[in-house]
Design an enzyme around this catalytic site. Sequence first.
Site, PDB file in Angstrom:
ATOM      1  N   CYS A  17       0.905  -1.182   0.072  1.00 54.30           N
ATOM      2  CA  CYS A  17       0.069   0.226  -0.280  1.00 54.30           C
ATOM      3  C   CYS A  17       1.083   1.018   0.466  1.00 54.30           C
ATOM      4  O   CYS A  17       1.898   0.920   0.459  1.00 54.30           O
ATOM      5  CB  CYS A  17      -1.149  -0.747   1.244  1.00 54.30           C
ATOM      6  SG  CYS A  17      -1.822  -1.101   1.362  1.00 54.30           S
ATOM      7  N   GLY A  43      -0.687   0.251  -4.998  1.00 62.43           N
ATOM      8  CA  GLY A  43      -1.897  -0.343  -5.178  1.00 62.43           C
ATOM      9  C   GLY A  43      -2.715   0.145  -5.857  1.00 62.43           C
ATOM     10  O   GLY A  43      -3.337   1.602  -5.469  1.00 62.43           O
ATOM     11  N   ASN A 118       0.552   0.595   5.761  1.00 61.40           N
ATOM     12  CA  ASN A 118       1.377   0.413   5.122  1.00 61.40           C
ATOM     13  C   ASN A 118       2.558  -0.565   5.375  1.00 61.40           C
ATOM     14  O   ASN A 118       2.906  -0.114   6.438  1.00 61.40           O
ATOM     15  CB  ASN A 118       2.247   1.098   3.848  1.00 61.40           C
ATOM     16  CG  ASN A 118       3.225   0.719   3.109  1.00 61.40           C
ATOM     17  OD1 ASN A 118       4.473   1.106   2.523  1.00 61.40           O
ATOM     18  ND2 ASN A 118       3.006  -0.992   2.723  1.00 61.40           N
ATOM     19  N   GLY A 119       1.837  -1.983   5.645  1.00 58.84           N
ATOM     20  CA  GLY A 119       2.466  -3.185   6.097  1.00 58.84           C
ATOM     21  C   GLY A 119       1.752  -4.384   6.122  1.00 58.84           C
ATOM     22  O   GLY A 119       0.436  -4.536   5.739  1.00 58.84           O
ATOM     23  N   TYR A 258      11.710  -4.654  -7.051  1.00 59.37           N
ATOM     24  CA  TYR A 258      10.459  -4.317  -7.677  1.00 59.37           C
ATOM     25  C   TYR A 258      10.244  -3.343  -7.301  1.00 59.37           C
ATOM     26  O   TYR A 258       9.104  -2.778  -7.607  1.00 59.37           O
ATOM     27  CB  TYR A 258      10.076  -5.860  -7.968  1.00 59.37           C
ATOM     28  CG  TYR A 258       8.358  -5.645  -8.269  1.00 59.37           C
ATOM     29  CD1 TYR A 258       8.524  -5.267  -9.807  1.00 59.37           C
ATOM     30  CD2 TYR A 258       7.372  -6.098  -7.433  1.00 59.37           C
ATOM     31  CE1 TYR A 258       7.594  -5.713 -10.756  1.00 59.37           C
ATOM     32  CE2 TYR A 258       6.369  -5.861  -8.862  1.00 59.37           C
ATOM     33  CZ  TYR A 258       6.189  -5.555  -9.971  1.00 59.37           C
ATOM     34  OH  TYR A 258       5.190  -5.130 -10.669  1.00 59.37           O
TER      35      TYR A 258
END
Length: 485
Positions: A17, A43, A118-119, A258
């Site tokens: 995210c 996301g 995020n996570g 990536y």
Amino acid sequence: MDLNTNPLDADKLREECGVFGVFGHQDSAALTALGLHALQHRGQEAAGIVTYKDGQFYSHRAVGHVGDIFNQETVIRQLPGASAIGHNRYSTTGDTTIRNIQPLFADFASGGFAIAHNGNLTNALALRRELVAKGCLFQSTTDTEVIIHLIATSRFESVIDRTVAALQEVEGAFSLVALHNDTLIGVRDPYGVRPLVLGRFENAWILASETCALDIIGAEYIRDVQPGELVLIDEGGIRSMKPFTSKPRKLCIFEYIYFARPDSTIEGHNVYDARKSIGRELANESGVAADVVIPVPDSGVPAALGYAEAARIPYELGIIRNHYVGRTFIEPTEQIRHLGVKLKHNANREVIKGHRIILVDDSIVRGTTSVKIVEMMRAAGATEVHMRIASPPTAHSCFYGVDTPSRDQLLAAENNIEEMANIIGVDTLAFLTLDGLYRAMGMEGRNDQDPEYCDACFSGEYPITPTDQLGEGPNPQLSFLTQLT
Ligand code: SF4
């Protein structure tokens, strides 16, 4: 498949995210929409913004891309105030229904609280069971809501103390932005698994997952939020706290391979430079006689450039991507979907025909897309196809906020290199070694006692115990680095 998604990315790990926060700018919602737009790669399922003005919170959350959700001035005008947080969602836990779209929001006695994460929390299920048993009513299926209930049920007075206490109970990866009334909060978990940066735009403070989100609004990069650091930003300025037990840093090394955008810089390493360096290392480790180096677009491009440079083999664009195929192009039918790769990509025959080619990609997950690309190269007349992968074999699942298939779906978990080469249909296949990856990041190699990064999807060594994956609760027999098979 969403036709806006690069089909060559269909077989990639999915990013987690993106988060963004603003304190002190009257256009906070518009800035946040721009920031989320720059973070779209993290996301693509849903996005949301929450703002605060004069005792009121304003929220807009929807399924879709940022550009589709926040494309009208009327939407932005409904989000007034100088403080805002926003979130791009790819669902790593919970499905994408409106109630799961972040920022999540709750009303506490001292005021409203919005949070974007995020996570992934590795003990969220265990905590959720305890909280439900205490009578907490969950509104979503996300792990992030656990934090809200821990704050609500905390014995401390202030929301900041409650937030700290809540975050001391959760385990896993979290880079968070939150708004408590007009106070902007930014936190990074003690291991620093996910990135979070601090910036300045005019007199406003900005928090963002990546520096590319600062660049889009012309904000100045100030610094990375440190692992285990909590920053509080209000009218009095910025305050920094280190409320957690210190842990070894374990930034996700896949951010460099990536996930992150190549124009971002994370903890001092520019992502594009890191990828080129990885490509050079790959060429040094597993060179092969060939006529041309071809990237698998777009994620293989920087590593292929590095590879070609080190191997002194010409770099050519052998796969051309049509960037102009949007969702409106055609209503996808089963037959069209089956065309998959060809709809957006075509082999550039002139650089492939009669040549021995080296295809460079960043990673292999299931291998399904690799099979199609190699078929395309052979059909275009390649005499030999050698595949070089700019990361070690992805053989383990991620529990820290990345959507990975179960192990039995991972090509490298089930097959050795020779078997993988046969399945993909290449003449030779080679992956970067773990040591090579660390060398590319400027180290002498991997320190097996205490690796500098999280590399669990390659090594199987999980720096944070994935409690929920292991059953009911923490297992005292597990050591710091948990080897999961
Ligand atoms: Fe990143 Fe892999 Fe660690 Fe997940 S397991 S945080 S993808 S390095």
